[in-house]
Design an enzyme around this catalytic site. Structure first.
Site, mmCIF file in Angstrom:
data_model
loop_
_atom_site.group_PDB
_atom_site.id
_atom_site.type_symbol
_atom_site.label_atom_id
_atom_site.label_comp_id
_atom_site.label_asym_id
_atom_site.label_seq_id
_atom_site.Cartn_x
_atom_site.Cartn_y
_atom_site.Cartn_z
ATOM 1 N N GLU A 44 -6.816 -12.562 -2.493
ATOM 2 C CA GLU A 44 -5.460 -12.368 -2.478
ATOM 3 C C GLU A 44 -4.688 -13.471 -2.160
ATOM 4 O O GLU A 44 -4.926 -14.409 -1.746
ATOM 5 C CB GLU A 44 -5.247 -11.128 -1.121
ATOM 6 C CG GLU A 44 -3.835 -10.977 -0.769
ATOM 7 C CD GLU A 44 -3.661 -10.248 0.744
ATOM 8 O OE1 GLU A 44 -2.680 -9.535 0.896
ATOM 9 O OE2 GLU A 44 -4.730 -10.375 1.457
ATOM 10 N N LYS A 117 1.522 -3.719 -2.821
ATOM 11 C CA LYS A 117 0.469 -3.299 -1.751
ATOM 12 C C LYS A 117 1.204 -2.365 -0.970
ATOM 13 O O LYS A 117 2.567 -2.490 -0.649
ATOM 14 C CB LYS A 117 0.581 -4.577 -1.097
ATOM 15 C CG LYS A 117 -0.550 -4.409 0.333
ATOM 16 C CD LYS A 117 -0.653 -5.691 0.848
ATOM 17 C CE LYS A 117 -1.659 -5.844 1.966
ATOM 18 N NZ LYS A 117 -1.748 -7.003 2.642
ATOM 19 N N CYS A 154 -6.072 -6.077 0.429
ATOM 20 C CA CYS A 154 -6.272 -6.076 1.642
ATOM 21 C C CYS A 154 -6.002 -5.087 2.715
ATOM 22 O O CYS A 154 -7.007 -4.411 2.768
ATOM 23 C CB CYS A 154 -5.432 -7.746 2.207
ATOM 24 S SG CYS A 154 -6.194 -8.350 3.485
#
Length: 290
Positions: A44, A117, A154
């Site tokens: 990431e 995200k 993540c």
């Protein structure tokens, strides 16, 4: 479309400049491709140090738009040259908004689309809500020459709903680029971090691959431990703490589908019972007031 796919996770330190980090990731992509990888996952936000440990205005200058992004263009050229799939994590500026985003590049060098995200953490060492809006793309699955691929970023990796949604969307393999390391209170999250994703592999009968960074950045020590798990949740390859390199695993896509069908997880689902999952508190549903 090939029935076999080899997936690699890259693990390396990323505390340098954008140019240095892009060069380091490029070298590892070439290494992984040379070892037979078809899909190669960098960590990431690999363009720079993990800046989200603190709230500073100057880091907004690191963001770049999706359109005309030089890093994405660089890796699109590389993907075409090596005939590999590359999910590229980056800090996105979209007008006045900012996102933690990922561009999916297929083996022809074509940029298939954008994922932002969905789950944004906020806690000591991970002050991401200061920088990023929650993603508005929904969960994405991309069809490539090496199968249908879903990618969470993540904090997304801790949510079973994210993994299930991607598999329901057709994902054959789940990828998670991440940046996770030492907590300010000294708690070591390595084992629960791996267990959460391996749980997704088991309950969705789906291979899971995670790529983490390593190295000390300020007080934060990123532990790595990137891995490739199969649809049983068995780790087929893993990098150790502080180890730079790539780990690879090969999967037979036909066997993934057969294994998934044989377990019956998707046959026996009861979506009509899961209404609580669409609420914030498990009880209250917002209803039309008319």
């Amino acid at each position: 479309m090939s029935q076999e796919v080899t997936v690699a996770a890259i693990q390396c330190p990323l505390g340098g400049s954008r140019e240095d980090n892009v060069a380091r990731i490029t070298a590892h992509v070439r290494e992984a491709a040379g070892r037979g990888a078809n899909v190669i996952l960098p960590p990431e936000l690999f363009e720079g140090p993990y800046f989200c440990r603190e709230e500073k205005e100057l880091f907004f200058e690191w963001a770049r738009p999706f359109e005309g992004n030089e890093t994405i263009a660089h890796f699109a050229t590389l993907a075409k040259e090596l005939k590999v799939v590359l999910p590229i994590s980056f800090f996105e500026k979209a007008g006045p908004a900012y996102y933690n985003s990922l561009a999916m590049i297929d083996e022809t060098g074509r940029v298939l689309g954008l994922y932002r995200k969905s789950h944004i953490p906020d806690g000591p060492g991970y002050e991401e809500k200061y920088y990023f809006r929650p993603g508005d793309t929904g969960f994405r699955v991309w069809k490539t020459g090496f199968g249908a691929i879903g990618v969470g970023i993540c904090w997304d990796q801790w949510y079973p709903e994210c993994a299930r949604a991607m598999v329901l969307g057709g994902a054959e393999i789940l990828l998670y680029p991440t940046a996770i390391g030492a907590e300010p209170n000294g708690v070591d999250t390595k084992d629960p971090w791996q267990r959460a994703m391996i749980g997704h592999a088991v309950s969705n009968a789906t291979p899971v691959i995670a790529a983490n960074r390593i190295g000390l950045e300020s007080w934060q020590d990123f532990y790595g431990c990137s891995f490739c798990a199969d649809m049983r949740g068995d780790k087929l390859a893993e990098l150790q703490r502080g180890e730079e390199g790539v780990c690879l695993a090969t999967y037979d896509r036909q066997k993934i589908h057969e294994y998934r069908a044989s377990w019956g997880f998707f046959r026996d689902r009861r979506p009509e019972l899961y209404g609580a999952l669409t609420t914030a508190d498990g009880q209250h549903v917002v209803r039309d007031a008319r």
